[in-house]
Enzyme design. Structure first.
Site, PDB file in Angstrom:
ATOM      1  N   ASP A 219     -11.478   2.580   3.707  1.00  0.00           N
ATOM      2  CA  ASP A 219     -11.776   1.319   3.687  1.00  0.00           C
ATOM      3  C   ASP A 219     -13.328   1.143   3.726  1.00  0.00           C
ATOM      4  OD1 ASP A 219     -10.057  -1.028   3.354  1.00  0.00           O
ATOM      5  OD2 ASP A 219      -9.630  -1.046   5.760  1.00  0.00           O
TER       6      ASP A 219
ATOM      7  N   LYS B  26       0.961  -1.198  -0.052  1.00  0.00           N
ATOM      8  CA  LYS B  26      -0.030   0.145   0.012  1.00  0.00           C
ATOM      9  C   LYS B  26       0.991   1.124   0.141  1.00  0.00           C
ATOM     10  CE  LYS B  26      -3.678  -2.294   1.920  1.00  0.00           C
ATOM     11  NZ  LYS B  26      -4.416  -2.822   3.281  1.00  0.00           N
TER      12      LYS B  26
ATOM     13  N   GLN C 196      -5.252  -1.367   9.281  1.00  0.00           N
ATOM     14  CA  GLN C 196      -4.825  -2.795   8.828  1.00  0.00           C
ATOM     15  C   GLN C 196      -5.814  -3.572   9.651  1.00  0.00           C
ATOM     16  OE1 GLN C 196      -3.503  -3.497   5.671  1.00  0.00           O
ATOM     17  NE2 GLN C 196      -4.302  -5.397   6.161  1.00  0.00           N
TER      18      GLN C 196
END
Ligand code: NDP
Length: 296
Positions: free
Chosen positions: A121, A54, A98
């Site tokens: 997200d 990422k 995460q």
């Protein structure tokens, strides 16, 4: 019939190029650089790889990348304080924590502390509600990637029968909402579904998000259907480590009209859509038009 292979790797490269072009324009015309913050708690090897990828992709498209690596025993209060400081930081337009988090941390509390406008997200309960009611939201990256590839392949999805196998909050449910938003007739199947193969054979679009290696064989596929394989399963075959999807590729490809491979299908789209979401969040934060074709 031999299915057309939907090349997610090439598609994702194209999405990243579009994001990079838009980022360059934002810098040139408005002096704005989108910024994405990624928070990793602990040392889970898979998560470390994701975060590294990422970071590299964020830099590659010209965005600012803010990485926060915290020890596995980080106190919840400290993580919440970090999230709040990122919420308040004007250089940060997107925040990703995460998952999975270590078990002593309340994931729902942490995710729901992220500013929904920065929740790239799309897991914040506000974004879940906005998506469910057909309003503008941040959309989870993996289903967004699937939707982009489906729109590209089919043009309009209106009236198509879609079956999503899997009802998780991160893939199955948002995928179904997005397909409904594009006027598909949607069925969500799961472990209690009766005669799954027959249900799947009714699908013009079959999305597999099950987490079971090669479970959906050609017997589950209607001739000519489009098969999107979200699954990522690490197995061992002939003494070698191998990555396979939730779809049995060879038998499904013999029946389907189009199919995503694993690897090289949905996987690369997830990070590309994360970058697209960060760009969208930046545009919204600055009252600028959103990039076309990169949102739901
Ligand atoms: P979850 O384990 O959270 O959900 C799996 C779903 O599959 C559940 O709804 C479960 O049903 C259903 N299921 C399990 N077994 C069966 C069965 N025998 N028949 C029918 N349905 C079944 O998984 P995720 O949604 O998180 O992930 C799904 C897959 O996608 C995994 O392979 C994962 O690695 C992959 N993935 C890939 C990503 C990418 O970037 N490409 C991103 C995220 C995930 P029930 O609810 O009834 O238990």
């Amino acid at each position: 019939m031999t299915a057309k292979v939907i090349d997610g790797k090439a598609f994702a490269a194209n999405v990243r190029a579009q994001v990079a072009a838009h980022v360059a324009k934002l810098k040139e015309e408005h002096g704005i650089q989108p910024g994405l913050a990624v928070v990793l708690v602990g040392e889970d090897p898979a998560s470390q790889v994701y975060v590294r990828n990422k970071h590299a992709s964020t830099i590659e498209v010209g965005m600012a990348s803010f990485e926060h690596r915290l020890p596995v025993d980080t106190a919840e209060a400290d993580l919440l304080a970090l999230v709040k400081s990122l919420n308040a930081d004007p250089k940060v337009h997107g925040i990703l924590v995460q998952l999975p988090l270590p078990s002593h941390l309340n994931s729902e509390l942490i995710i729901n502390t992220i500013d929904p406008a920065k929740d790239v997200d799309g897991f914040h309960i506000s974004n879940v509600g906005l998506l469910g009611t057909g309003q503008k939201s941040m959309v989870p990256c993996t289903p967004l990637g699937c939707l982009m590839m489906l729109r590209d392949h089919h043009g309009s999805l209106a009236g198509l029968n879609a079956v999503v196998v899997g009802r998780s909050n991160i893939v199955g449910k948002p995928m179904a909402q997005l397909l409904l938003g594009d006027s598909c007739t949607v069925t969500i199947a799961h472990s209690r579904t009766k005669d799954l193969a027959a249900v799947c054979r009714g699908a013009d679009i079959l999305v597999a998000a099950v987490g079971r290696p090669e479970m959906l064989t050609g017997d589950y596929v209607k001739p000519g259907a489009t098969v999107i394989d979200v699954g990522i399963n690490r197995i061992e075959r002939d003494g070698k480590a191998k990555l396979v999807g939730d779809v049995h590729y060879a038998s499904a490809a013999a029946v389907a009209g189009a199919i995503t491979p694993v690897p090289g299908g949905v996987g690369p789209m997830t990070i590309a859509c994360l970058l697209a979401n960060a760009l969208t969040a930046c545009c919204r934060a600055n009252g600028l038009p959103e990039p076309e074709g990169l949102t739901a």
